[in-house]
Design a protein around this motif. Structure first.
Motif, PDB file in Angstrom:
ATOM      1  N   UNK B 281      64.589  -4.795 -30.608  1.00  0.00           N
ATOM      2  CA  UNK B 281      65.821  -5.592 -30.588  1.00  0.00           C
ATOM      3  C   UNK B 281      66.610  -5.262 -29.331  1.00  0.00           C
ATOM      4  N   UNK B 282      67.601  -6.094 -29.103  1.00  0.00           N
ATOM      5  CA  UNK B 282      68.309  -6.050 -27.829  1.00  0.00           C
ATOM      6  C   UNK B 282      68.833  -4.654 -27.480  1.00  0.00           C
ATOM      7  N   UNK B 283      69.446  -3.989 -28.433  1.00  0.00           N
ATOM      8  CA  UNK B 283      70.045  -2.697 -28.109  1.00  0.00           C
ATOM      9  C   UNK B 283      68.996  -1.679 -27.679  1.00  0.00           C
ATOM     10  N   UNK B 284      67.921  -1.689 -28.427  1.00  0.00           N
ATOM     11  CA  UNK B 284      66.837  -0.749 -28.096  1.00  0.00           C
ATOM     12  C   UNK B 284      66.260  -1.104 -26.722  1.00  0.00           C
ATOM     13  N   UNK B 285      66.090  -2.384 -26.526  1.00  0.00           N
ATOM     14  CA  UNK B 285      65.520  -2.835 -25.246  1.00  0.00           C
ATOM     15  C   UNK B 285      66.423  -2.400 -24.093  1.00  0.00           C
ATOM     16  N   UNK B 286      67.715  -2.604 -24.291  1.00  0.00           N
ATOM     17  CA  UNK B 286      68.664  -2.235 -23.231  1.00  0.00           C
ATOM     18  C   UNK B 286      68.572  -0.743 -22.911  1.00  0.00           C
ATOM     19  N   UNK B 287      68.557   0.029 -23.988  1.00  0.00           N
ATOM     20  CA  UNK B 287      68.525   1.481 -23.789  1.00  0.00           C
ATOM     21  C   UNK B 287      67.244   1.897 -23.075  1.00  0.00           C
ATOM     22  N   UNK B 288      66.159   1.311 -23.517  1.00  0.00           N
ATOM     23  CA  UNK B 288      64.874   1.627 -22.886  1.00  0.00           C
ATOM     24  C   UNK B 288      64.858   1.207 -21.419  1.00  0.00           C
ATOM     25  N   UNK B 289      65.367   0.015 -21.193  1.00  0.00           N
ATOM     26  CA  UNK B 289      65.397  -0.515 -19.821  1.00  0.00           C
ATOM     27  C   UNK B 289      66.082   0.478 -18.880  1.00  0.00           C
ATOM     28  N   UNK B 290      67.178   1.031 -19.375  1.00  0.00           N
ATOM     29  CA  UNK B 290      67.940   1.934 -18.526  1.00  0.00           C
ATOM     30  C   UNK B 290      67.244   3.280 -18.343  1.00  0.00           C
ATOM     31  N   UNK B 291      66.410   3.598 -19.303  1.00  0.00           N
ATOM     32  CA  UNK B 291      65.746   4.888 -19.257  1.00  0.00           C
ATOM     33  C   UNK B 291      64.448   4.854 -18.438  1.00  0.00           C
ATOM     34  N   UNK B 292      63.786   3.735 -18.542  1.00  0.00           N
ATOM     35  CA  UNK B 292      62.461   3.625 -17.919  1.00  0.00           C
ATOM     36  C   UNK B 292      62.569   3.588 -16.393  1.00  0.00           C
ATOM     37  N   UNK B 293      61.510   4.003 -15.716  1.00  0.00           N
ATOM     38  CA  UNK B 293      61.500   3.837 -14.262  1.00  0.00           C
ATOM     39  C   UNK B 293      61.595   2.344 -13.913  1.00  0.00           C
ATOM     40  N   UNK B 294      62.153   2.087 -12.752  1.00  0.00           N
ATOM     41  CA  UNK B 294      62.388   0.693 -12.355  1.00  0.00           C
ATOM     42  C   UNK B 294      61.063  -0.103 -12.361  1.00  0.00           C
ATOM     43  N   UNK B 295      60.025   0.515 -11.843  1.00  0.00           N
ATOM     44  CA  UNK B 295      58.711  -0.136 -11.798  1.00  0.00           C
ATOM     45  C   UNK B 295      57.641   0.808 -12.326  1.00  0.00           C
ATOM     46  N   UNK B 296      56.678   0.230 -12.999  1.00  0.00           N
ATOM     47  CA  UNK B 296      55.536   1.035 -13.426  1.00  0.00           C
ATOM     48  C   UNK B 296      54.243   0.256 -13.163  1.00  0.00           C
ATOM     49  N   UNK B 297      53.337   0.929 -12.515  1.00  0.00           N
ATOM     50  CA  UNK B 297      51.978   0.377 -12.441  1.00  0.00           C
ATOM     51  C   UNK B 297      51.232   0.964 -13.629  1.00  0.00           C
ATOM     52  N   UNK B 298      50.751   0.081 -14.481  1.00  0.00           N
ATOM     53  CA  UNK B 298      50.036   0.515 -15.684  1.00  0.00           C
ATOM     54  C   UNK B 298      48.546   0.431 -15.392  1.00  0.00           C
ATOM     55  N   UNK B 299      47.902   1.530 -15.651  1.00  0.00           N
ATOM     56  CA  UNK B 299      46.512   1.638 -15.225  1.00  0.00           C
ATOM     57  C   UNK B 299      45.710   2.294 -16.324  1.00  0.00           C
TER      58      UNK B 299
END
Lengths: 537, 488, 424
Positions: B281-299
């Motif tokens: 949900x939005x709140x969780x997404x927002x919190x995660x967004x702020x926590x996660x690195x700006x970019x991730x290459x997933x491999x």
């Protein structure tokens, strides 16, 4: 019959007098073709063109096509021009020889593609690609052929297809002068956005001109294409050693050639599946069988020893070690492993060893010997000795072709085709090579899992009786190929009525009625020479 | 109209011709900005013969047909009729997995088969298909691939539409055709008997018919089965995350790996997209967004058959070495995400609701093809248009997917918004239009031109438009197939 | 052999176009991949070996006839043999160069003469040289040279100056130096002094005038025999090829050496020593007639037969002249032994070297084509970073010098001998 003066003048005005000719001897040098003898009742000459034209640009090609429309002339282009399919199959057509358009326009090192014109050959593209750590798919026909033609106009697979795909898989955007004289630039190119994609907008229009076989020059002219390139973690210039013609290449540890063998077709098939499933191999092909199962070891000995000639063949064939090697190579193929890193090659070699252990296969020791390994490596990577399939007498044809899954070899067909050809070989009209010269088959499509074999019929084009024997063998094989769903380009050897009967006899003849509709829409003036197959309603 | 219904009932049976208002409504619009229009009927075809008879009927009666394979919600406008009096041909009931050929790694499926249905069946045979990024649970495998949606493993994309191989097509004129190597035979069984697993999609003969229905939005014909090349199911799979502050920091590294064909799943996500995938949900997404690195290459690294552990081990070492050369790190967790969670997410269809809808309930995607080196420019353009329009850059999801073994890449911007408020809808429409036009101007290739992109893209390539119309006239001479889409 | 003997070769040509390229294994770049100047310049397929074989077949089948266009196809070619090497990589029974020679012989025999060649041959008949000069001017290079005159004396070794060195004032020094070096090293050497020296006949042979060739071959053999010569030495690669590969058919039994071979031998034996450093980067051009065409003559008479049904072999075994036995190392060894000199290689070397453009009557008949061919080689030499292009044939050197001068290039052109002399 010459073309009209007005038409000739109009063509000359486009390309200049130095790039057009109707000199009979020059026209005949174009009419002269490999395999023409099968179509032209023994003659080496295809129907003679009305003029040969050497265009220097897309605009010139476009203008030539428009002149052909105006003067109701047929028009057919070839790139390197090898094989009867490069020549018009009707008299008095305009033969376009694309050799002036030979530039490598771009190598995009990052996105791994090259933009090339029709007369760039595999060898030159490969040399330039290797300079930046890349390589190009080399079609089975070898390094003297045009990657553009392979990707757009004919078949396009090769020994490296397992890793590098086939020509049509590698085709990105293309520039196509259609038979109407209009230019279509496919994919991203049409929107002026570069060469990186051949698909879209929406449907992929290259489907129109390239199926399992291309239009063979019968539906317009391709003037530029982008083709994908592949990694080359080897030297930027291949270090060639040895004396002509037995050149060899000694390459770094991360590039290795082996010849793998099995005592049963089941083992062979299992190994091919395992290679398919484990993503190993840079090149994998049943290559040297093309000399024939009974002759291959002796011929390899001759080819790698500059002091020997074919005169030594019979003596060599008597040697037990040679007989043993040929027998060992009966169910074999060549593989080149290329490691992107030292760990990669180590891993691939281990996997290969395990595959061999699980399938009862082995690396043929005689082929690991440095001279032979170096020669094999060079052969497979550069396909620079490809025309050794002409070595016996100058003639080969591959009508006994068939494709399918890796276990096709277990179907009994390998033995059938061997016996079928052996019969002709014993009669003496074609080379008695043992019967199995079934080149091909480890991965004819990108990633593998799909094999195609061509059992070579080797004959002497300078000998009418041999040509006739080869033709008979070819007809015999052709029927079987068609029945098996193959059939390749045999139609080039036939008259129009025979072609119609062949098409009508297919399990699904309607596909050629669809082609007729496409032909009507894309070539309303009939500029194409008939190489785009149509079944009359 | 009654007569038409009768005819359709004759073909598919009473229960499969629907014209109740609720059903018609559900097919009359989707999440796109394509104007809504009610179809006349919805018919549920159950097999290829029925499809063929429907198309023949449409030709006789010149009735527009709109094929639909996936379940709702739809996002691109391609399943919304553009003309009045249209009949929706719903293929979602054609759910047969015709075969799974473990040895040759091929499966043949009807258009109603979904990833959630197919993947478990494939797994039983030790196989799987390379997935698109979290498809809807009811997303048709065939439709996804025929529309050339990107999948996550670029190295297995030999062809731009891989793993799509042979097809059966009912063309717009009602003729049925098997394409590729299948097309040389009277039946699939006859092909198998001759050792053809339907792996070679080319032809038959001198035309690649299967290319002509790709990304056609159902305008050429209806595909009634697809043969797909599968991968071996990995025995060992490890996922790594390579974080970066800026996209361009990752590109040279990515190019090196693509060149070596190292890595299986291989995609770039920005923090917001990864947050949407991992959050509910939005709140969780927002919190995660702020926590996660700006970019991730997933491999992901996979070991499939022989020596699987060793394969993953050597790849991990090699890739770590390469990463170091580029000042990057190959790690198994970043703040806000562990590799295990990401792997679990990307190997499966989306949770419900669809992952792009969790944040605001609606989402518009802008996607196109380009080359990897150009993606940072497009990201900047998207941000600058968003900023100009007052849309928060932090809410833009970005997904970059190398395709065709890295020769090009799919670049996708996801713009969540609240569909319930007209003001926000209007603003989004403005942003969507402006950003699409700006990106096109800067070189984005809208290779799959849905909705209003079609006019925009075809206007830029008149020759393709002209040729495509010729092709349309050949295969759908009465223009019964999904009129109003593409350039038709 | 006659042209008819090559009809089976014509039919067996697979039209693969290997003849247009250097051996494909050796391709190192797009720029320098071409092997045959003729097709590279004229572009029509007929201007390749494969194309000319098709022309042979077309003529023999009466499909085409003699025209100016056909003469152009036949003669706009240096006969450099690049095609022959490339073809024979995969073909063990083709002789494209021989077939092309026979085609020229046939044209000449049937009076189909290339107009541009007629004055050259007329001059040869009258003045015994191929460079359109009066006979009296031959031998200026040796006028004041203290050397045996083999018209009256005898020696173990005869040095043959040849037409190009014999008349070219700029290049005459090469001959002087060569003879002097050999003499100083203690070799019993002499020359057929002045206008008494004859043309070797090789160029006439390449142009299709077999009769003239035989005449000069017989004259030269007779003169050398008279002088008790055992070894023929020349600095001219055309002459070298002619003496080594063609004369034995006329009965010559002389040992034939190019000066680079002799000098190489003398350096290795310590009979020539260098005491100067030449700080220069050079690249070496393999003359066609010394390199791929300079192989040992091995007599063969026999016939074709078939084994295993259709495999073509010969009874007895036929020697393969495929460039493997050319003279490649001696000139390089000489250059490497010169102190300070750095030898860098071009892409097309040894058996697959690009031609200088002068051969086959092209310089005489098609100066633009000849110049273009030389320019191509100079561009290749420049791409190595070398300051000088070194060769071992005056015909090559003259063509290169003219091309360099014509383009205002800074590339220097030397004969190997000149650098040897500078280092002594």
């Amino acid at each position: 019959m010459a073309i009209s003066r007005e038409a000739y003048q109009a063509l000359e005005d486009i390309v200049g007098p130095e790039n057009i000719s109707e000199e009979p001897a020059i026209l005949d040098s174009y009419a002269f073709q490999w395999l023409a003898e099968f179509r032209q009742h023994g003659s080496k000459f295809m129907p003679r063109a009305g003029a040969v034209v050497l265009p220097g640009s897309t605009e010139e090609v476009q203008a030539v096509v428009k002149i052909c429309i105006r003067y109701k002339l047929k028009c057919k282009a070839h790139s390197t021009g090898w094989g009867l399919y490069g020549a018009p199959i009707t008299e008095n057509a305009i033969q376009l020889d694309m050799r002036r358009m030979d530039r490598i326009l771009k190598i995009d090192e990052h996105n791994m593609f090259a933009v090339i014109e029709p007369y760039v050959i595999g060898a030159t593209l490969q040399a330039e690609a290797m300079k930046v750590g890349l390589n190009t798919h080399m079609i089975g026909a070898g390094a003297s052929c045009s990657p553009l033609a392979a990707a757009t106009s004919f078949q396009g697979a090769g020994p490296d297809s397992i890793f590098m795909g086939s020509g049509p898989e590698n085709l990105l955007a293309a520039e196509w002068v259609m038979p109407t004289g209009e230019i279509l630039r496919t994919g991203s190119l049409g929107s002026g956005l570069g060469w990186f994609s051949g698909d879209g907008l929406g449907p992929s229009l290259r489907g129109i001109f390239k199926g399992i076989l291309g239009a063979c020059g019968g539906l317009g002219v391709f003037t530029k294409v982008a083709v994908k390139l592949y990694p080359w973690p080897g030297p930027t210039v291949m270090p060639i050693e040895g004396t002509v013609p037995a050149y060899t290449a000694q390459l770094p540890e991360n590039i290795r050639a082996h010849t793998l063998a099995w005592s049963t077709w089941e083992g062979y098939a299992d190994a091919v599946y395992k290679i398919y499933n484990n993503d190993i191999g840079y090149i994998a092909h049943r290559q040297f069988i093309m000399f024939g199962d009974e002759l291959q070891a002796a011929v390899l000995k001759i080819l790698t020893d500059t002091t020997r000639t074919l005169n030594d063949l019979e003596e060599l064939l008597k040697k037990p070690e040679i007989q043993k090697l040929s027998e060992e190579m009966r169910r074999s193929f060549q593989i080149v492993l290329v490691g992107m890193t030292p760990r990669d090659i180590e891993y691939q070699e281990k996997v290969l060893n395990q595959i061999l252990a699980e399938t009862g296969g082995w690396k043929i020791a005689a082929m690991e010997e440095p001279t032979m390994a170096g020669w094999s490596l060079l052969y497979m990577i550069k396909l620079c000795f490809k025309n050794l399939n002409y070595v016996y007498a100058g003639g080969f044809h591959d009508a006994m072709a068939r494709a399918g899954t890796p276990d096709l070899v277990t179907s009994g067909w390998m033995e059938e085709m061997r016996e079928q050809k052996r019969k002709f070989g014993k009669q003496g009209g074609i080379v008695n090579d043992g019967g199995d010269a079934g080149m091909g088959g480890v991965g004819t499509a990108g990633g593998g899992g799909y094999n195609a074999f061509e059992n070579f019929i080797l004959y002497d084009p300078g000998d009418a009786a041999s040509v006739e024997a080869a033709r008979a063998c070819n007809v015999d094989a052709g029927h079987i190929a068609v029945e098996a769903g193959a059939g390749g380009y045999n139609f080039f050897f036939m008259e129009k009525e025979q072609v119609q009967a062949l098409l009508a006899g297919r399990a699904r003849p309607a596909i050629f009625q669809w082609q007729q509709k496409i032909k009507e829409a894309f070539d309303p003036n009939g500029v194409g020479d008939g190489s785009y197959l149509c079944l009359d309603e | 109209m009654g007569e038409k219904k009768e005819e359709l009932i004759k073909i598919v049976g009473d229960n499969n011709v629907l014209d109740d208002p609720e059903t018609l409504d559900s097919y009359s619009s989707d999440y796109s900005f394509v104007p809504s229009r009610k179809p006349w009927f919805v018919v549920k075809a159950r097999n290829a013969d029925e499809v063929q008879r429907i198309v023949e009927w449409a030709n006789r009666t010149v009735t527009p047909l709109v094929p639909v394979s996936s379940g709702p919600p739809h996002f691109r406008g391609d399943t919304v009729p553009s003309e009045g009096g249209a009949v929706i041909v719903d293929l979602s009931e054609m759910k047969r997995i015709i075969t799974i050929d473990g040895k040759n790694r091929m499966t043949i499926v009807e258009p109603g088969v979904t990833y959630s249905q197919l993947q478990p069946e494939l797994a039983k045979e030790g196989l799987r298909l390379s997935m698109p990024l979290l498809p809807r649970r009811n997303k048709s495998v065939a439709a996804s691939l025929i529309e050339r949606e990107p999948t996550l493993i670029p190295k297995y994309r030999w062809l731009s539409a891989d793993p799509l191989r042979c097809l059966e097509i009912v063309w717009g004129n009602g003729d049925k055709m098997m394409t590729g190597e299948a097309g040389n035979f009277a039946s699939i069984e006859a092909a198998w008997k001759r050792y053809f697993a339907l792996l070679n999609p080319r032809g038959p003969a001198q035309v690649d018919y299967y290319r002509l229905v790709q990304a056609a939005q159902g305008t050429m014909g209806i595909v009634t089965w697809t043969a797909l090349r599968c991968e071996k199911l990995p025995k060992v799979q490890k996922l790594f995350l390579v974080p970066a502050k800026r996209l361009d920091e990752l590109l040279d590294f990515a190019y090196r790996l693509l060149r070596f064909r190292f890595g299986d799943e291989f995609l770039f996500l920005n923090s917001f997209n990864l947050a949407c995938i991992l959050g509910e949900v939005a709140d969780v997404i927002k919190a995660l967004r702020d926590e996660l690195p700006r970019w991730v290459l997933i491999l992901s690294l996979s070991g499939r058959d022989i020596l699987p552990e060793e394969k993953v081990e050597f790849l991990e070492k090699d890739i770590a070495d390469i990463a170091q050369q580029f000042g990057l790190r190959l790690i198994s967790s970043v703040p806000g995400a562990s590799s295990g969670r990401v792997l679990e997410a990307i190997l499966n269809p989306s949770k419900e609701p669809y992952w792009k809808l969790g944040y605001k309930g609606g989402c518009q995607d802008i996607f196109f093809l380009t080359t990897l080196n150009r993606t940072p420019e497009f990201v900047r353009t998207m941000y600058s248009v968003a900023e100009a329009q007052g849309y928060p850059a932090s809410d833009i999801g970005i997904y970059i997917q190398p395709v065709h073994q890295g020769a090009s890449c799919h670049c996708e911007f996801s713009l969540p918004y609240d569909r319930s408020g007209q003001v926000e809808v209007t603003k989004m429409q403005g942003l969507f239009t402006e950003a699409s036009e700006q990106l096109l101007k800067e070189g984005a290739f809208f290779s799959r031109p849905y909705g209003f992109w079609a006019d925009m893209a075809y206007n830029k390539d008149t020759q393709t438009t002209m040729v495509l119309k010729k092709v349309k006239d050949i295969f759908d001479p009465n223009h019964v197939m999904n009129a109003g889409k593409l350039c038709f | 052999m006659a042209l008819e003997d090559y009809l089976s070769d014509a039919k067996r040509c697979c039209r693969c176009s290997y003849c247009k390229w250097i051996p494909l294994a050796q391709v190192k770049s797009w720029r320098f991949a071409k092997g045959c100047p003729s097709i590279a310049y004229k572009n029509f397929h007929s201007y390749s070996a494969g194309g000319r074989l098709a022309v042979v077949l077309s003529l023999s089948e009466g499909r085409s006839s003699y025209t100016d266009g056909l003469l152009d196809v036949v003669y706009q070619c240096q006969m450099d043999g690049s095609c022959d090497v490339a073809c024979k990589i995969c073909r063990y029974h083709m002789e494209p160069l021989e077939a092309m020679r026979e085609l020229r012989f046939k044209l000449v025999e049937e009076g189909q003469l290339l107009p541009q060649h007629i004055p050259v041959i007329d001059n040869l008949r009258k003045e015994d040289n191929m460079v359109m000069k009066p006979k009296a001017e031959r031998g200026k290079w040796s006028e004041d040279l203290d050397i045996k005159d083999l018209t009256t004396e005898s020696a173990e070794v005869v040095f043959h100056g040849g037409c190009q060195l014999g008349f070219d004032e700029e290049l005459g020094k090469v001959a002087r130096t060569a003879v002097t070096l050999l003499k100083n090293a203690g070799v019993d050497i002499g020359i057929i002094r002045g206008k008494e020296e004859n043309c070797c006949g090789g160029k006439a042979y390449d142009m299709g005038y077999r009769g003239e060739f035989i005449k000069y071959a017989e004259n030269n053999i007779e003169a050398w025999t008279r002088a008790g010569v055992k070894t023929v030495v020349t600095s001219c690669s055309d002459g070298y090829f002619t003496f080594k590969r063609l004369y034995p058919d006329i009965g010559s039994k002389f040992e034939v050496l190019h000066t680079v071979e002799f000098i190489d031998r003398l350096i290795k034996e310590g009979r020539i020593k260098f005491n100067k450093t030449i700080p220069m980067t050079v690249t070496y051009h393999d003359p066609c007639h010394l390199g791929r065409l300079g192989e040992q003559y091995i007599p063969w008479q026999g016939e074709e037969k078939k084994i295993r049904g259709q495999i073509v072999v010969y009874e007895p075994s036929k020697p393969r002249n495929n460039g493997a036995g050319g003279i490649y190392e001696p000139p390089r060894e000489v250059l490497r032994s010169i102190p300070g000199l750095e030898l860098v290689e071009m892409e097309r070397i040894r058996e697959y070297a690009w031609c200088c453009g002068a051969g086959g009557g092209v310089r005489e008949a098609y100066p633009d084509f000849s110049y273009w061919t030389a320019r191509e080689r100079i561009e290749e030499a420049k791409s190595t970073g070398a300051e000088a292009l070194v060769s071992a044939c005056p015909w090559c050197e003259r063509n290169f010098i003219d091309a360099v001068n014509g383009n205002g290039d800074k590339m220097k052109v030397y004969d190997v001998i000149e650098l040897v002399q500078q280092a002594i």
